[in-house]
Design a protein around this motif. Structure first.
Motif, PDB file in Angstrom:
ATOM      1  N   THR A  24       0.813  -1.213   0.000  1.00 38.42           N
ATOM      2  CA  THR A  24       0.000   0.000   0.000  1.00 38.42           C
ATOM      3  C   THR A  24       0.849   1.267   0.000  1.00 38.42           C
ATOM      4  O   THR A  24       1.991   1.261   0.472  1.00 38.42           O
ATOM      5  N   TYR A  28      -4.007   3.536  -2.011  1.00 38.98           N
ATOM      6  CA  TYR A  28      -4.457   2.366  -2.768  1.00 38.98           C
ATOM      7  C   TYR A  28      -3.788   1.117  -2.217  1.00 38.98           C
ATOM      8  O   TYR A  28      -2.769   1.187  -1.507  1.00 38.98           O
ATOM      9  N   TYR A  30      -2.049  -2.579  -3.568  1.00 39.99           N
ATOM     10  CA  TYR A  30      -1.371  -3.082  -4.763  1.00 39.99           C
ATOM     11  C   TYR A  30      -1.227  -4.594  -4.664  1.00 39.99           C
ATOM     12  O   TYR A  30      -0.831  -5.133  -3.623  1.00 39.99           O
ATOM     13  N   GLU A  34      -3.912  -8.873 -12.123  1.00 37.77           N
ATOM     14  CA  GLU A  34      -5.179  -8.201 -12.425  1.00 37.77           C
ATOM     15  C   GLU A  34      -6.380  -8.963 -11.854  1.00 37.77           C
ATOM     16  O   GLU A  34      -7.384  -8.360 -11.451  1.00 37.77           O
ATOM     17  N   VAL A  37      -7.663  -7.753  -8.468  1.00 36.71           N
ATOM     18  CA  VAL A  37      -8.206  -6.403  -8.311  1.00 36.71           C
ATOM     19  C   VAL A  37      -9.692  -6.521  -7.988  1.00 36.71           C
ATOM     20  O   VAL A  37     -10.481  -7.030  -8.788  1.00 36.71           O
ATOM     21  N   GLU A  40     -11.899  -0.206  -7.200  1.00 30.00           N
ATOM     22  CA  GLU A  40     -11.086   0.903  -7.697  1.00 30.00           C
ATOM     23  C   GLU A  40      -9.976   1.289  -6.727  1.00 30.00           C
ATOM     24  O   GLU A  40      -9.062   2.035  -7.090  1.00 30.00           O
ATOM     25  N   ARG A  41     -10.024   0.756  -5.510  1.00 31.69           N
ATOM     26  CA  ARG A  41      -8.962   1.035  -4.538  1.00 31.69           C
ATOM     27  C   ARG A  41      -7.765   0.107  -4.704  1.00 31.69           C
ATOM     28  O   ARG A  41      -6.765   0.252  -3.998  1.00 31.69           O
ATOM     29  N   VAL A  42      -7.871  -0.841  -5.610  1.00 29.28           N
ATOM     30  CA  VAL A  42      -6.825  -1.849  -5.790  1.00 29.28           C
ATOM     31  C   VAL A  42      -6.204  -1.721  -7.175  1.00 29.28           C
ATOM     32  O   VAL A  42      -6.911  -1.624  -8.174  1.00 29.28           O
ATOM     33  N   LYS A  43      -4.857  -1.702  -7.217  1.00 27.06           N
ATOM     34  CA  LYS A  43      -4.131  -1.585  -8.476  1.00 27.06           C
ATOM     35  C   LYS A  43      -3.111  -2.712  -8.591  1.00 27.06           C
ATOM     36  O   LYS A  43      -2.692  -3.296  -7.586  1.00 27.06           O
ATOM     37  N   VAL A  44      -2.710  -2.998  -9.830  1.00 24.03           N
ATOM     38  CA  VAL A  44      -1.645  -3.976 -10.053  1.00 24.03           C
ATOM     39  C   VAL A  44      -0.308  -3.276  -9.857  1.00 24.03           C
ATOM     40  O   VAL A  44      -0.068  -2.194 -10.402  1.00 24.03           O
TER      41      VAL A  44
END
Length: 205
Positions: A24, A28, A30, A34, A37, A40-44
């Motif tokens: 983090t 967000y 991480y 994919e 995920v 929208e708070r989670v990214k690769v």
């Protein structure tokens, strides 16, 4: 605190479902793939801090809240022994309830954190510890007791495990059997939890 609580709750779900520890940047989460995920708070990707650090960040904000908002209530308790209870809700709003002399009790909703004031030592009584157990089951991160000099905190830095719960129950029994202040202090001396529960004590001033 509310945004951080949402992050850490989602991170716990990801950790449980995918057996991966999200990292983090405190805005967000991480994850490596994919497929992990979940919003929208989670990214690769990846960051330096694991999501376990979010719990400490919540405590930092909460300590600031206690010093700025709850200190006057703690001072009032010192003068008349009327205790106050404050709850920070999942929305980030907080409420303060006035109790009775040397006690305050009410049904507790799901929330992020709670504190109540003590007229004397800022250590949890055996009844306080029983309440802490039930609140951790509900998802609370921080549970505190304070006077106008200091604050003691149980902090959940991960999921609430059975092993940590057993240590908390053992502490409750030791505190319940304490007859003197020395007994009470001894019950807390060397307190250590095997997994994610932590005990902290801080000076307020």
């Amino acid at each position: 605190m509310s945004k951080l609580y949402d992050l850490v709750t989602e991170a716990e779900d990801i950790h449980e479902e995918f057996e991966v520890v999200p990292t983090t940047d405190y805005e967000y989460l991480y994850v490596p793939q994919e497929s992990m995920v979940t919003s929208e708070r989670v990214k690769v990707g990846s960051k330096n801090d694991t999501y376990f650090m979010i719990y400490r960040k919540i405590m930092e904000y909460y300590l600031k809240f206690l010093r700025e908002e709850m200190y006057p209530y703690a001072t009032r308790t010192l003068g008349n022994e009327i205790e106050f209870l404050s709850i920070v809700l999942e929305s980030g709003d907080f409420v303060v309830f006035e109790g009775d002399e040397k006690k305050v009790n009410m049904p507790m909703p799901r929330a992020i954190a709670s504190v109540h004031t003590h007229p004397g030592v800022c250590l949890f009584s055996h009844k306080d510890i029983e309440t802490a157990d039930s609140l951790f089951i509900k998802g609370y991160v921080v549970i505190a007791v304070m006077n106008n000099q200091c604050v003691s905190i149980f902090l959940r830095e991960g999921v609430y495990t059975e092993e940590d719960r057993n240590v908390l129950k053992d502490l409750r029994e030791k505190v319940k059997k304490s007859k003197t202040m020395n007994d009470l202090i001894s019950a807390y001396k060397g307190l250590s939890f095997p997994n994610f529960l932590k005990f902290y004590s801080f000076q307020l001033i």
